[in-house]
Design a protein around this motif. Structure first.
Motif, PDB file in Angstrom:
ATOM      1  N   LYS A   1       0.741  -1.266  -0.288  1.00 22.07           N
ATOM      2  CA  LYS A   1      -0.170   0.266  -0.122  1.00 22.07           C
ATOM      3  C   LYS A   1       0.783   1.746  -0.078  1.00 22.07           C
ATOM      4  CE  LYS A   1      -3.869   1.767   2.066  1.00 22.07           C
ATOM      5  NZ  LYS A   1      -4.924   2.002   3.429  1.00 22.07           N
ATOM      6  N   LEU A   2       1.658   1.639   0.821  1.00 17.93           N
ATOM      7  CA  LEU A   2       2.918   2.122   0.604  1.00 17.93           C
ATOM      8  C   LEU A   2       3.506   2.649  -0.494  1.00 17.93           C
ATOM      9  CD1 LEU A   2       4.982   4.810   2.463  1.00 17.93           C
ATOM     10  CD2 LEU A   2       6.281   3.016   3.385  1.00 17.93           C
TER      11      LEU A   2
ATOM     12  N   TYR B   1       3.303  18.522  -0.390  1.00 21.27           N
ATOM     13  CA  TYR B   1       3.740  18.116   0.858  1.00 21.27           C
ATOM     14  C   TYR B   1       3.771  18.603   1.537  1.00 21.27           C
ATOM     15  CZ  TYR B   1       4.515  14.726  -3.229  1.00 21.27           C
ATOM     16  OH  TYR B   1       4.915  13.853  -4.359  1.00 21.27           O
ATOM     17  N   ALA B   2       4.265  19.453   1.724  1.00 25.35           N
ATOM     18  CA  ALA B   2       4.840  20.539   2.528  1.00 25.35           C
ATOM     19  C   ALA B   2       3.537  20.854   3.066  1.00 25.35           C
ATOM     20  CB  ALA B   2       5.593  21.812   2.057  1.00 25.35           C
ATOM     21  N   ARG B   3       2.789  21.578   1.891  1.00 25.05           N
ATOM     22  CA  ARG B   3       1.576  22.422   2.147  1.00 25.05           C
ATOM     23  C   ARG B   3       0.619  21.434   2.761  1.00 25.05           C
ATOM     24  NH1 ARG B   3      -2.034  21.511  -2.679  1.00 25.05           N
ATOM     25  NH2 ARG B   3      -2.352  19.767  -1.807  1.00 25.05           N
ATOM     26  N   ASP B   4       0.422  19.731   2.831  1.00 27.02           N
ATOM     27  CA  ASP B   4      -0.161  19.215   3.710  1.00 27.02           C
ATOM     28  C   ASP B   4       0.611  19.243   4.762  1.00 27.02           C
ATOM     29  OD1 ASP B   4      -1.646  19.415   1.591  1.00 27.02           O
ATOM     30  OD2 ASP B   4      -0.994  16.907   0.998  1.00 27.02           O
ATOM     31  N   LEU B   5       1.666  19.036   5.227  1.00 29.97           N
ATOM     32  CA  LEU B   5       2.548  18.378   6.528  1.00 29.97           C
ATOM     33  C   LEU B   5       3.035  19.524   7.377  1.00 29.97           C
ATOM     34  CD1 LEU B   5       3.179  14.598   5.887  1.00 29.97           C
ATOM     35  CD2 LEU B   5       1.110  15.598   6.980  1.00 29.97           C
ATOM     36  N   TYR B   6       3.716  19.948   6.714  1.00 26.06           N
ATOM     37  CA  TYR B   6       4.725  20.613   7.502  1.00 26.06           C
ATOM     38  C   TYR B   6       4.855  22.387   6.244  1.00 26.06           C
ATOM     39  CZ  TYR B   6       6.570  16.855   8.520  1.00 26.06           C
ATOM     40  OH  TYR B   6       6.867  15.967   8.827  1.00 26.06           O
ATOM     41  N   PRO B   7       3.372  22.794   6.678  1.00 25.78           N
ATOM     42  CA  PRO B   7       2.749  24.767   5.880  1.00 25.78           C
ATOM     43  C   PRO B   7       3.884  25.744   6.332  1.00 25.78           C
ATOM     44  CG  PRO B   7       1.175  23.456   7.086  1.00 25.78           C
ATOM     45  CD  PRO B   7       1.815  22.747   7.535  1.00 25.78           C
ATOM     46  N   SER B   8       4.434  25.613   7.412  1.00 27.94           N
ATOM     47  CA  SER B   8       5.941  26.458   7.448  1.00 27.94           C
ATOM     48  C   SER B   8       6.739  26.113   6.862  1.00 27.94           C
ATOM     49  CB  SER B   8       5.920  26.651   9.587  1.00 27.94           C
ATOM     50  OG  SER B   8       5.729  25.787  10.147  1.00 27.94           O
TER      51      SER B   8
ATOM     52  N   PHE C   1       8.055  13.918   1.803  1.00 27.22           N
ATOM     53  CA  PHE C   1       7.691  13.520   1.137  1.00 27.22           C
ATOM     54  C   PHE C   1       7.080  11.639   1.902  1.00 27.22           C
ATOM     55  CE2 PHE C   1       8.567   9.850  -1.439  1.00 27.22           C
ATOM     56  CZ  PHE C   1       6.934   9.903  -2.626  1.00 27.22           C
ATOM     57  N   VAL C   2       7.746  11.331   2.337  1.00 23.38           N
ATOM     58  CA  VAL C   2       8.292  10.282   2.994  1.00 23.38           C
ATOM     59  C   VAL C   2       6.683  10.186   3.768  1.00 23.38           C
ATOM     60  CG1 VAL C   2       9.205   8.497   4.120  1.00 23.38           C
ATOM     61  CG2 VAL C   2      10.032   9.491   2.760  1.00 23.38           C
ATOM     62  N   ASP C   3       7.107  11.114   4.433  1.00 23.98           N
ATOM     63  CA  ASP C   3       5.962  11.342   5.799  1.00 23.98           C
ATOM     64  C   ASP C   3       4.365  11.403   5.419  1.00 23.98           C
ATOM     65  OD1 ASP C   3       7.944  11.577   7.638  1.00 23.98           O
ATOM     66  OD2 ASP C   3       7.745  13.501   8.205  1.00 23.98           O
ATOM     67  N   TRP C   4       4.676  12.144   4.208  1.00 23.63           N
ATOM     68  CA  TRP C   4       3.258  12.200   3.503  1.00 23.63           C
ATOM     69  C   TRP C   4       2.483  11.114   2.644  1.00 23.63           C
ATOM     70  CZ3 TRP C   4       1.468  11.123  -1.793  1.00 23.63           C
ATOM     71  CH2 TRP C   4       0.369  11.992  -1.589  1.00 23.63           C
ATOM     72  N   CYS C   5       3.637  10.113   2.543  1.00 25.39           N
ATOM     73  CA  CYS C   5       2.811   8.741   1.922  1.00 25.39           C
ATOM     74  C   CYS C   5       2.760   7.662   2.886  1.00 25.39           C
ATOM     75  CB  CYS C   5       4.008   7.954   0.848  1.00 25.39           C
ATOM     76  SG  CYS C   5       5.018   8.732  -0.584  1.00 25.39           S
ATOM     77  N   PHE C   6       3.281   7.882   3.976  1.00 22.12           N
ATOM     78  CA  PHE C   6       2.755   7.074   5.136  1.00 22.12           C
ATOM     79  C   PHE C   6       1.518   7.698   5.884  1.00 22.12           C
ATOM     80  CE2 PHE C   6       6.881   5.485   5.587  1.00 22.12           C
ATOM     81  CZ  PHE C   6       6.817   4.472   6.138  1.00 22.12           C
ATOM     82  N   VAL C   7       1.040   8.952   5.744  1.00 19.17           N
ATOM     83  CA  VAL C   7      -0.116   9.370   6.152  1.00 19.17           C
ATOM     84  C   VAL C   7      -0.943   8.724   4.820  1.00 19.17           C
ATOM     85  CG1 VAL C   7      -1.366  11.459   6.404  1.00 19.17           C
ATOM     86  CG2 VAL C   7       1.234  11.297   7.837  1.00 19.17           C
ATOM     87  N   GLN C   8      -0.937   8.627   3.913  1.00 20.24           N
ATOM     88  CA  GLN C   8      -2.087   9.010   2.888  1.00 20.24           C
ATOM     89  C   GLN C   8      -2.130   7.634   2.270  1.00 20.24           C
ATOM     90  OE1 GLN C   8      -3.242  11.293   0.713  1.00 20.24           O
ATOM     91  NE2 GLN C   8      -1.902  12.746   2.208  1.00 20.24           N
ATOM     92  N   ALA C   9      -1.079   6.201   3.515  1.00 21.32           N
ATOM     93  CA  ALA C   9      -1.066   5.635   2.817  1.00 21.32           C
ATOM     94  C   ALA C   9      -1.917   4.826   4.753  1.00 21.32           C
ATOM     95  CB  ALA C   9      -0.046   4.681   3.432  1.00 21.32           C
ATOM     96  N   PHE C  10      -2.182   5.066   5.874  1.00 18.43           N
ATOM     97  CA  PHE C  10      -2.377   4.661   7.227  1.00 18.43           C
ATOM     98  C   PHE C  10      -2.986   5.747   7.832  1.00 18.43           C
ATOM     99  CE2 PHE C  10       1.711   3.193   5.707  1.00 18.43           C
ATOM    100  CZ  PHE C  10       1.196   1.625   5.295  1.00 18.43           C
TER     101      PHE C  10
END
Length: 141
Positions: free
Chosen positions: A6-7, A41-48, A58-67
């Protein structure tokens, strides 16, 4: 579908994404391409942190999208960080940081002469090579 599959599927869908020169058209893979590190990826998880190196985002975003956020946070060591040494430390703190034998779906870290400096997601590994999907592609094709 297994968790690793999935990831990897999520990460594969992002192949070809180019960072943007400004905070416009962040959802397009190629529009507004540039080398200023603006990404969805920054917009969705790390706007600042928009405009910063984004491989770990990017890696964190993929994990969030998957799980989802809660499970993703647990899978990647208990927290999110856009700074690769911190992300690696999360795994170390839990005794889940290993050298050698990477498996599909693992987060992999790369080190230069000074520190851990880059990260990606393992897709496949052989005795000779590790195949990964990584973020941080500028406006180059």
């Amino acid at each position: 579908m297994k968790a690793a599959e999935k990831l990897i599927s999520i990460a594969m869908q992002e192949v070809g994404y180019l960072e943007k020169k400004s905070n416009r058209q962040l959802d397009s893979k190629t529009a507004n391409a540039g080398s200023n590190n603006y990404t969805k990826y920054a917009r969705d998880l790390y706007p600042s942190l928009q405009g910063q190196a984004w491989c770990d985002m990017f890696v964190d975003w993929c994990f969030v999208q998957a799980f989802g956020q809660v499970a993703a946070r647990q899978l990647i060591g208990g927290g999110f960080s856009a700074y690769t040494p911190t992300s690696a430390q999360y795994y170390k703190n839990l005794g889940r940081y290993f050298k050698g034998d990477p498996q599909p779906g693992d987060q992999i870290f790369f080190k230069n002469s000074q520190r851990i400096c880059h990260t990606g997601i393992v897709v496949k590994a052989t005795n000779a090579k590790v195949y990964t999907i990584e973020g941080n592609t500028s406006g180059a094709s």
